[in-house]
Design an enzyme around this catalytic site. Structure first.
Site, short mmCIF file in Angstrom:
data_model
loop_
_atom_site.label_atom_id
_atom_site.label_comp_id
_atom_site.label_asym_id
_atom_site.label_seq_id
_atom_site.Cartn_x
_atom_site.Cartn_y
_atom_site.Cartn_z
N ASN A 154 0.83 -1.16 0.01
CA ASN A 154 0.07 -0.09 0.02
C ASN A 154 1.03 1.34 0.09
O ASN A 154 1.64 1.61 0.88
CB ASN A 154 -1.04 -0.02 1.22
CG ASN A 154 -1.79 1.30 1.27
OD1 ASN A 154 -1.78 2.01 0.50
ND2 ASN A 154 -2.30 1.45 2.52
N TRP A 155 1.20 1.88 -1.13
CA TRP A 155 2.01 3.09 -1.24
C TRP A 155 1.35 4.45 -0.58
O TRP A 155 2.18 5.14 -0.37
CB TRP A 155 2.16 3.50 -2.72
CG TRP A 155 3.20 2.50 -3.47
CD1 TRP A 155 3.74 1.32 -3.25
CD2 TRP A 155 3.52 2.74 -4.83
NE1 TRP A 155 4.38 0.76 -3.96
CE2 TRP A 155 4.45 1.45 -5.20
CE3 TRP A 155 3.68 3.83 -5.68
CZ2 TRP A 155 5.12 1.32 -6.22
CZ3 TRP A 155 4.16 3.63 -6.89
CH2 TRP A 155 5.00 2.33 -7.14
N LYS A 156 0.06 4.14 -0.39
CA LYS A 156 -0.69 5.40 0.23
C LYS A 156 -0.25 6.74 -0.74
O LYS A 156 -0.18 6.25 -1.77
CB LYS A 156 0.01 5.59 1.99
CG LYS A 156 -0.11 4.54 2.89
CD LYS A 156 0.05 4.60 4.07
CE LYS A 156 0.04 3.36 4.96
NZ LYS A 156 -0.01 3.40 6.39
N GLU B 106 -6.81 5.02 7.83
CA GLU B 106 -6.77 6.23 7.36
C GLU B 106 -7.78 6.90 6.84
O GLU B 106 -7.97 7.89 7.05
CB GLU B 106 -5.33 6.28 6.62
CG GLU B 106 -4.19 6.10 7.63
CD GLU B 106 -3.09 5.65 7.01
OE1 GLU B 106 -2.85 5.71 5.44
OE2 GLU B 106 -1.97 5.16 7.52
N GLY C 260 2.38 2.38 10.71
CA GLY C 260 3.46 3.41 10.73
C GLY C 260 4.21 3.97 12.13
O GLY C 260 4.79 4.86 11.93
N GLY D 103 2.73 -1.04 4.36
CA GLY D 103 2.94 0.23 3.93
C GLY D 103 4.15 0.73 3.53
O GLY D 103 4.74 0.69 2.70
N GLY D 104 4.92 1.47 4.84
CA GLY D 104 6.29 2.08 4.40
C GLY D 104 7.15 1.10 3.55
O GLY D 104 7.88 1.43 2.84
#
Ligand code: PGA
Length: 245
Positions: A13-15, A93, A169, A228-229
């Site tokens: 998930n690159w956000k 988020e 995160g 994520g990160g």
């Protein structure tokens, strides 16, 4: 109880991160193991720039509406045209930043299923809920809102991602046993109404990285991760995909 073999899945998930260079790097440098479902979910605008990748594409959100006067929203049909097979829905988020309720998330999941996109439904508790010992009830409510609105399709197509909010995160991963406990609860809860729950892929998300992925993925009910990160660094993401294989 019978033990079902489930294929492992790693979804990045690159956000709101990445750029055209990262798209190129991913197309060239990601090694997706054959026995792992690898999915990359970039921001909407980069979906169309992928054209020859060894992994599936997913979006990070989607409108619950078919089409029409919804400025700034993106429909399921548009995502499919851009090559997306999956869509992350109910990420914490979005629940926080855009007030997405359990009911809205349920409508989106239903809409995704009807339109042939596979939803990755995110659930997970904030820290105070964990500290009060209410994790199972909280997560069950998030899941029941969706399952009660969706047809059998949910069990055939959907993926669930358990992402405790306090671990996202923050570098504070849930321990493998903390995560396994919730994954097992989710599966057993769903299996009460549909035996296909034994085949459902349930991902863990929240500070998964190249060092801790293998231990998390080794748990009985953890079928991979939503990353994520660490999904923004090709080398780390490759190591995480390998950890699932
Ligand atoms: P993180 O994010 O890996 O950076 O904790 C996971 C997610 O929000 O999906």
């Amino acid at each position: 109880m019978m033990r079902f073999e489930r294929k492992k899945m790693v979804a990045g998930n690159w956000k709101m991160n990445g750029n055209a260079d990262l798209v190129k790097q991913f197309m060239l440098e990601i090694n997706a193991p054959e026995n792992v479902d690898v999915i990359v979910c970039p921001p909407f605008v980069y979906l169309a720039q992928f054209d020859s990748q060894p992994f599936a594409l997913g979006a990070q959100n989607m409108s619950e509406h078919e089409k029409g006067a919804h400025t700034g929203d993106i429909s399921a049909h548009m995502l499919k045209e851009l090559g997306a097979e999956f869509v992350i829905l109910g990420h914490s988020e979005r629940r926080q930043d855009h007030n997405e309720s359990n009911e809205l998330v349920a409508q989106k999941v239903k809409h995704a299923l009807i339109n042939g996109l596979k939803p990755i439904l995110c659930v997970g508790e904030p820290l105070d809920v964990r500290e009060n010992g209410d994790v199972f009830a909280y997560v069950q409510k998030q899941i029941d809102a969706v399952v009660s609105l969706c047809s059998e399709d949910f069990f055939d197509k959907a993926v669930i991602a358990y992402e405790p909010i306090w671990a996202i995160g923050t570098g504070k991963t849930a321990s493998p046993s903390q995560a396994q406990e919730v994954h097992q609860f989710i599966r057993q809860h769903l299996a009460k109404t549909n035996e296909k729950a034994q085949r459902l892929q349930i991902l863990y998300g929240g500070s998964v990285n190249a060092d801790n992925a293998k231990q998390l993925f080794a748990q009985d009910d953890i079928d991979g991760g939503l990353i994520g990160g660490a999904s923004l660094k090709v080398d780390d993401f490759n190591v995480i995909c390998q950890a699932a294989s």
